[in-house]
Structure formats: C-alpha cells, structure tokens
Design a protein around this motif. Sequence first.
Motif, PDB file in Angstrom:
ATOM      1  N   ASP A 131       3.283   7.523  -5.673  1.00 12.60           N
ATOM      2  CA  ASP A 131       3.798   8.815  -5.205  1.00 12.60           C
ATOM      3  C   ASP A 131       2.903   9.411  -4.128  1.00 12.60           C
ATOM      4  O   ASP A 131       3.386   9.886  -3.087  1.00 12.60           O
ATOM      5  CB  ASP A 131       3.890   9.802  -6.378  1.00 12.60           C
ATOM      6  N   ASP A 132       1.590   9.433  -4.392  1.00 19.26           N
ATOM      7  CA  ASP A 132       0.661  10.047  -3.442  1.00 19.26           C
ATOM      8  C   ASP A 132       0.648   9.308  -2.110  1.00 19.26           C
ATOM      9  O   ASP A 132       0.643   9.922  -1.038  1.00 19.26           O
ATOM     10  CB  ASP A 132      -0.757  10.068  -4.022  1.00 19.26           C
ATOM     11  N   TYR A 133       0.639   7.995  -2.174  1.00 21.13           N
ATOM     12  CA  TYR A 133       0.642   7.195  -0.950  1.00 21.13           C
ATOM     13  C   TYR A 133       1.910   7.490  -0.146  1.00 21.13           C
ATOM     14  O   TYR A 133       1.858   7.725   1.070  1.00 21.13           O
ATOM     15  CB  TYR A 133       0.556   5.719  -1.313  1.00 21.13           C
ATOM     16  N   THR A 134       3.051   7.505  -0.823  1.00 21.09           N
ATOM     17  CA  THR A 134       4.323   7.785  -0.158  1.00 21.09           C
ATOM     18  C   THR A 134       4.309   9.159   0.484  1.00 21.09           C
ATOM     19  O   THR A 134       4.760   9.338   1.624  1.00 21.09           O
ATOM     20  CB  THR A 134       5.489   7.712  -1.167  1.00 21.09           C
ATOM     21  N   THR A 181      -4.723  -5.632   7.203  1.00 18.54           N
ATOM     22  CA  THR A 181      -5.127  -4.388   7.874  1.00 18.54           C
ATOM     23  C   THR A 181      -4.552  -3.159   7.175  1.00 18.54           C
ATOM     24  O   THR A 181      -5.165  -2.085   7.189  1.00 18.54           O
ATOM     25  CB  THR A 181      -4.684  -4.394   9.345  1.00 18.54           C
ATOM     26  N   ALA A 182      -3.377  -3.302   6.545  1.00 14.11           N
ATOM     27  CA  ALA A 182      -2.766  -2.156   5.862  1.00 14.11           C
ATOM     28  C   ALA A 182      -3.608  -1.707   4.674  1.00 14.11           C
ATOM     29  O   ALA A 182      -3.607  -0.530   4.306  1.00 14.11           O
ATOM     30  CB  ALA A 182      -1.359  -2.523   5.398  1.00 14.11           C
ATOM     31  N   LEU A 183      -4.326  -2.641   4.068  1.00  8.71           N
ATOM     32  CA  LEU A 183      -5.160  -2.307   2.912  1.00  8.71           C
ATOM     33  C   LEU A 183      -6.408  -1.531   3.312  1.00  8.71           C
ATOM     34  O   LEU A 183      -7.016  -0.843   2.491  1.00  8.71           O
ATOM     35  CB  LEU A 183      -5.560  -3.582   2.171  1.00  8.71           C
ATOM     36  N   HIS A 184      -6.810  -1.659   4.564  1.00  9.26           N
ATOM     37  CA  HIS A 184      -8.010  -0.961   5.049  1.00  9.26           C
ATOM     38  C   HIS A 184      -7.667   0.320   5.805  1.00  9.26           C
ATOM     39  O   HIS A 184      -8.573   1.049   6.209  1.00  9.26           O
ATOM     40  CB  HIS A 184      -8.829  -1.902   5.939  1.00  9.26           C
ATOM     41  N   ARG A 185      -6.387   0.558   6.007  1.00  2.71           N
ATOM     42  CA  ARG A 185      -5.965   1.807   6.641  1.00  2.71           C
ATOM     43  C   ARG A 185      -5.916   2.873   5.561  1.00  2.71           C
ATOM     44  O   ARG A 185      -5.061   2.857   4.685  1.00  2.71           O
ATOM     45  CB  ARG A 185      -4.592   1.631   7.300  1.00  2.71           C
ATOM     46  N   VAL A 186      -6.826   3.816   5.613  1.00  2.00           N
ATOM     47  CA  VAL A 186      -6.958   4.811   4.541  1.00  2.00           C
ATOM     48  C   VAL A 186      -5.872   5.876   4.686  1.00  2.00           C
ATOM     49  O   VAL A 186      -5.884   6.674   5.623  1.00  2.00           O
ATOM     50  CB  VAL A 186      -8.353   5.461   4.558  1.00  2.00           C
ATOM     51  N   ILE A 187      -4.944   5.867   3.750  1.00  2.00           N
ATOM     52  CA  ILE A 187      -3.844   6.832   3.717  1.00  2.00           C
ATOM     53  C   ILE A 187      -4.117   7.824   2.589  1.00  2.00           C
ATOM     54  O   ILE A 187      -4.122   7.450   1.415  1.00  2.00           O
ATOM     55  CB  ILE A 187      -2.495   6.134   3.460  1.00  2.00           C
ATOM     56  N   GLY A 188      -4.412   9.062   2.927  1.00  2.00           N
ATOM     57  CA  GLY A 188      -4.621  10.089   1.901  1.00  2.00           C
ATOM     58  C   GLY A 188      -5.994  10.121   1.276  1.00  2.00           C
ATOM     59  O   GLY A 188      -6.252  10.931   0.389  1.00  2.00           O
ATOM     60  N   GLY A 189      -6.886   9.236   1.673  1.00  2.00           N
ATOM     61  CA  GLY A 189      -8.242   9.242   1.134  1.00  2.00           C
ATOM     62  C   GLY A 189      -8.519   8.044   0.237  1.00  2.00           C
ATOM     63  O   GLY A 189      -7.601   7.358  -0.226  1.00  2.00           O
ATOM     64  N   PRO A 190      -9.803   7.769  -0.037  1.00  2.00           N
ATOM     65  CA  PRO A 190     -10.201   6.610  -0.851  1.00  2.00           C
ATOM     66  C   PRO A 190      -9.570   6.578  -2.241  1.00  2.00           C
ATOM     67  O   PRO A 190      -9.197   5.521  -2.738  1.00  2.00           O
ATOM     68  CB  PRO A 190     -11.724   6.753  -0.942  1.00  2.00           C
ATOM     69  N   GLY A 191      -9.455   7.749  -2.877  1.00  2.00           N
ATOM     70  CA  GLY A 191      -8.879   7.801  -4.217  1.00  2.00           C
ATOM     71  C   GLY A 191      -7.417   7.371  -4.224  1.00  2.00           C
ATOM     72  O   GLY A 191      -6.978   6.642  -5.119  1.00  2.00           O
TER      73      GLY A 191
END
Length: 289
Positions: A131-134, A181-191
């Motif tokens: 949910d948060d990522y979306t 690369t998508a795994l290293h693109r920080v979306i919304g922060g490390p948590g």
Amino acid sequence: MLDHMTARPPTIRERRLAGELRRLRESTTPLNLEEAAERLGWSKTKLSRIENALRRVTAAEVQQILTLYGVSGPRFDALVDFSRTTRQRGWWDIYENSLPTDYATYMGLEAEAEWLNSYTMGLVHGLMQTDDYTHHVAKSILMRFSPTSEVERRVTARMARQKAWAEREDPTRLWTILDETALHRVIGGPGVMRDQYRRIIELTEQPNVMFQIMPVAAGGHPGVVGSFAVLGFRERFTPNVVYVENMTSALYIEDEKEVHTYSLAFEQMAAMALSPEESVAMLERLVRQ
C-alpha cells in the motif's frame, strides 16, 4: 437497433470478442470490411461497429460471421458460447469512469488472463506493491498533474486489483522479471522499501508466482527499451496480447508475429536473469541493509 447498441463502455469480453472477429476477417479471408458486410447483408457501418466493440453482437450474428469466414468445429462453438457471456461485467468496471481508459482496460485483461509474463524496469509490478509503495508511486507520478483524489483512486484501484487476484479461485499465474535498478530506487524511504522487499519475498512462496531479478551486470538485453507484459487467456481461440505502457497512454499489440517476438524476448531475458532462488537471496540481503 437500439437494443443492440452499446450504450455504455464495452466490457473486456466484448472488446476481446470484437478484436477476434476483426482478426479472423483480416487473417483468414481476403475480404475487406465493405466486402464482408455486403456478403453478410449488413451495412459497412454495422460491421465496423461490431469489430470495434461499439455495437453489441448477438450469438446469431456471431454464427453468421464465423460461417462466412469459414470457421467451424470446436473454435466455432467456443466463440459462439463466449459471445453469450460478453455482457458480464467484472469488479474492474466500477473504475471505468474514474481512471484512464487504458489502465481500466488493462485491469480487466489482467483479471481474465490465465497467465501473465511481465518485465518491469522502473517499478515493482503492481500486483506485488505494498500500500505504502503504491501511494508514493501514485503521488510522485500524479501530484503535479492531478488532484489528491486521483492519487487515492489509483491506490484504491491497485489494492482492489491485488485483492481480486489473491482471492480468485484459479489466480492468474504471474511470472515477473524486475530490473535490479528498481530495487535501489528509494520510493517513500528506506522503511517503505524494506517492507516492499518483504512483500515480494512473501509472494514468491505462492505456487502461481515466479519472480526473477535482471541484474545490472547482465548488460544489454531485449528489455532495455522498456517494460512490457504478455497476457495469455484460457479461451484457446483468444490470441495472446502484449501490453506496453508509457506516461500518457498504452499500446496493445495483438499481431501474432509481434506477440511472438515479445514472447521470445521474455524467454531470453528469463535465461539471463537471476534464478528465483538467487533473486530471493538478493531481496533478503536488501532487507538486512
């Protein structure tokens, strides 16, 4: 006649049937639209509207079309039977007036697909997002161009899409290759990212999910030009479809040769990507960081 006209947007099944009838005329007969309509005793406009899902087509009309095109046997019966179910609407139809047409159409295709092979470059596949990522993805893409309510509609639709997939009696088989690369693109922060890694790991335990990572070290591969998905359906008469999305629109590819090219590209990429076990191991390392 009015009772045969499509007064509301066509269902996904109506679009699939319309596309198959058009494809049959173009690939199995020498007839153009006008010639086929004349042989059927119809106007060119009527047949055009049927082929573009702008007019409801009855089972009797489908029988006429298939007979003209020389279709017989099990395929004839399957298409006629399918035509009797095309008005059925799905959970995704409630979003047809609140989301872009291309996206609403894709949700319907995905929901009816038997299997889905996907390569994604910039973001985790929608069926795997938390949910948060979306929320952060939708917010970052739409914030400057759309109101907050649009962001919430996208998130709600994404969660409904995941729920329907999880609760389906025979859920779509998902095989997704994600660019590293998508795994290293920080979306919304490390948590948010750690929760997202955990979510993917959980899903890989499902029997209908295959997950691989395309490592940066793999170098060039067919997917470097962009994300795509190949969808296959239970009805054997229905051709596979390729879905390619960009920022403002989407492309649906149904040409048999082009779909085959994308399918071969996916197979090549699957061979180049990390194995499912290696991919999960990478996610576990990222969780611990």
